[in-house]
Write an enzyme that holds these catalytic residues in place. Structure first.
Site, PDB file in Angstrom:
ATOM      1  N   CYS A  61       0.811  -1.221   0.000  1.00 40.29           N
ATOM      2  CA  CYS A  61       0.000   0.000   0.000  1.00 40.29           C
ATOM      3  C   CYS A  61       0.843   1.270   0.000  1.00 40.29           C
ATOM      4  O   CYS A  61       0.381   2.318  -0.429  1.00 40.29           O
ATOM      5  CB  CYS A  61      -0.921   0.030   1.214  1.00 40.29           C
ATOM      6  SG  CYS A  61      -2.057  -1.363   1.300  1.00 40.29           S
ATOM      7  N   HIS A  76      -9.430   2.687  -2.293  1.00 42.22           N
ATOM      8  CA  HIS A  76      -8.027   2.409  -1.981  1.00 42.22           C
ATOM      9  C   HIS A  76      -7.424   1.478  -3.036  1.00 42.22           C
ATOM     10  O   HIS A  76      -7.241   0.291  -2.797  1.00 42.22           O
ATOM     11  CB  HIS A  76      -7.953   1.789  -0.581  1.00 42.22           C
ATOM     12  CG  HIS A  76      -6.582   1.430  -0.111  1.00 42.22           C
ATOM     13  ND1 HIS A  76      -5.433   1.985  -0.624  1.00 42.22           N
ATOM     14  CD2 HIS A  76      -6.179   0.552   0.851  1.00 42.22           C
ATOM     15  CE1 HIS A  76      -4.387   1.461   0.005  1.00 42.22           C
ATOM     16  NE2 HIS A  76      -4.818   0.588   0.899  1.00 42.22           N
ATOM     17  N   CYS A 131      -0.618   2.743   6.590  1.00 41.40           N
ATOM     18  CA  CYS A 131      -0.186   1.415   6.996  1.00 41.40           C
ATOM     19  C   CYS A 131       0.041   0.559   5.757  1.00 41.40           C
ATOM     20  O   CYS A 131      -0.394   0.897   4.654  1.00 41.40           O
ATOM     21  CB  CYS A 131      -1.210   0.765   7.914  1.00 41.40           C
ATOM     22  SG  CYS A 131      -2.839   0.494   7.179  1.00 41.40           S
ATOM     23  N   GLY A 158       0.343  -3.669   4.403  1.00 41.02           N
ATOM     24  CA  GLY A 158       0.188  -5.089   4.668  1.00 41.02           C
ATOM     25  C   GLY A 158       1.523  -5.765   4.948  1.00 41.02           C
ATOM     26  O   GLY A 158       2.527  -5.457   4.326  1.00 41.02           O
TER      27      GLY A 158
END
Length: 389
Positions: free
Chosen positions: A100, A343, A373, A375
């Site tokens: 991300c 997203h 954040c 993954g």
């Protein structure tokens, strides 16, 4: 000579719901027919058209973040896209994967190159077609020995949100309220025209001009009726999670000297950035340490921030990060966040960094933080200062 990196411009495609094979209503998959390399190519062309003072031969590299760089997002999508956009063969292309945080990492890489004197102009892009490349990619192959030792390395994102909700006592009611607020802020921003300058309709889909994840008609009562999405006795629902989305974004990053020499008008100066790891099972807490590091490197504190863009992977993790960092909720995601906007994994980092710079100029603030954040248990953060000539 100034080796500061500045953000000059930011654009993106509309963010639209990814194709859902179980939904035949025709309301999903608005960008599903568009190749991700075409999305990036069109944004590159759009940035160059809007910033005609930039000589294409001056571009050092196109940096493209992508969480699952395979199939049509493969073949080094950065190089493919820049060739499609008819940039000179002298321009390099790099595709980078930090899940991300990929396109925010692209901005960090550009800033580091500029600080090192290794280039003056970078196009930092991000893309994810979650319709065409599924979450996890086509052939995920977890490492058996790592699973045996640390199974949490491969835990699903939804379960990490449940873990965060439990650990930090984030109630279902608070999550629903946060999600609803994201939609209402995004709708208010849309009505105010705050997305008009950033969303670029694609040549391949000129009729698609708006994000389509917004649910402005949602109510607390409606959200309260939804069942948990990842755990039968859990609190995280589809409405308090960022939707699976297609889209791309792009940010023009140049040296301050180049901007001055070519009559460009920067929005913000990059004054600090960082990456950090955290426990995979609570990956949503990655922004906490990353933000602390970036703020310390910039020489400021949370109290100095005027604008905060915190990617909303889940309402639970966003609320937990706001609490742990002691952020002022009124300064967070003023135009809505990923729960409302969507997203598309590789594109979100460039979106929130560009948006932070944009709002900083609009509100005439001084400092901004963009953080998210990642993954697997990471966080990235960028600190900006409004550019004043």
């Amino acid at each position: 000579m100034s080796k500061h990196a500045v953000i000059v411009d930011y654009i993106r495609t509309p963010f639209t719901k990814a194709f859902d094979p179980g939904n035949d209503s025709g309301k999903r998959g608005a960008l599903a027919h568009i190749r991700p390399d075409d999305m990036v190519a069109e944004l590159i062309a759009g940035l160059m058209e809007r910033n005609a003072q930039v000589n294409p031969k001056d571009i050092e590299t196109v940096l493209t973040g992508c969480a699952f760089p395979e199939a049509e997002q493969g073949f080094n999508v950065a190089r493919i896209a820049l060739m499609k956009a008819k940039l000179p063969d002298s321009v390099g292309g790099v595709t980078m994967n930090r899940f991300c945080g990929s396109s925010m990492h692209a901005i960090h890489d550009a800033a580091a190159h500029i600080a090192a004197g290794a280039g003056d102009v970078f196009l930092c892009t991000g893309v994810e077609s979650m319709s065409r490349i599924p979450m996890g990619g086509w052939t995920p192959l977890p490492n058996p020995s790592l699973i045996a030792r640390r199974p949490e390395a491969y835990v699903s994102m939804g379960l990490t949100a449940e873990n965060v909700a439990n650990k930090f006592k984030i109630s279902r009611t608070a999550q629903d309220a946060f999600a609803l607020a994201s939609h209402r802020k995004a709708e208010a921003a849309r009505l105010a025209g705050n997305f008009r300058h950033e969303i670029v309709p694609l040549f391949h889909a000129p009729h698609i001009r708006m994000d389509d994840n917004l649910r402005a008609d949602s109510t607390v009562e409606m959200l309260a009726k939804l069942k948990p999405a990842f755990k039968a006795a859990g609190s995280v629902t589809a409405a308090t999670s960022s939707p699976i989305t297609d889209g791309a974004s792009a940010v023009l990053v140049v040296s301050e000297d180049y901007a001055k020499a070519h009559g460009l008008k920067p929005m913000a100066k990059i004054i600090g950035f960082s990456g950090s790891g955290c426990a995979p099972e609570i990956m949503g807490m990655g922004p906490v340490e990353a933000s602390r590091k970036a703020l310390a490197r910039a020489g400021i504190t949370v109290r100095d921030l005027d604008v905060i863009e915190l990617n909303e992977a889940f309402a639970a993790q966003a609320l937990a990060c706001i609490g742990q960092l002691q952020l002022d909720p009124a300064k967070v995601n003023r135009d809505g966040g990923a729960i409302a906007l969507g997203h598309p994994l590789g594109a979100s980092g460039a979106r929130i960094t560009g948006k932070a710079a944009q709002i900083l100029q609009r509100e005439e603030g001084r400092f901004a933080l963009a953080t998210m954040c990642i993954g697997g248990g990471q966080g990235v953060a960028t600190v900006l200062e409004r550019y004043v000539p």
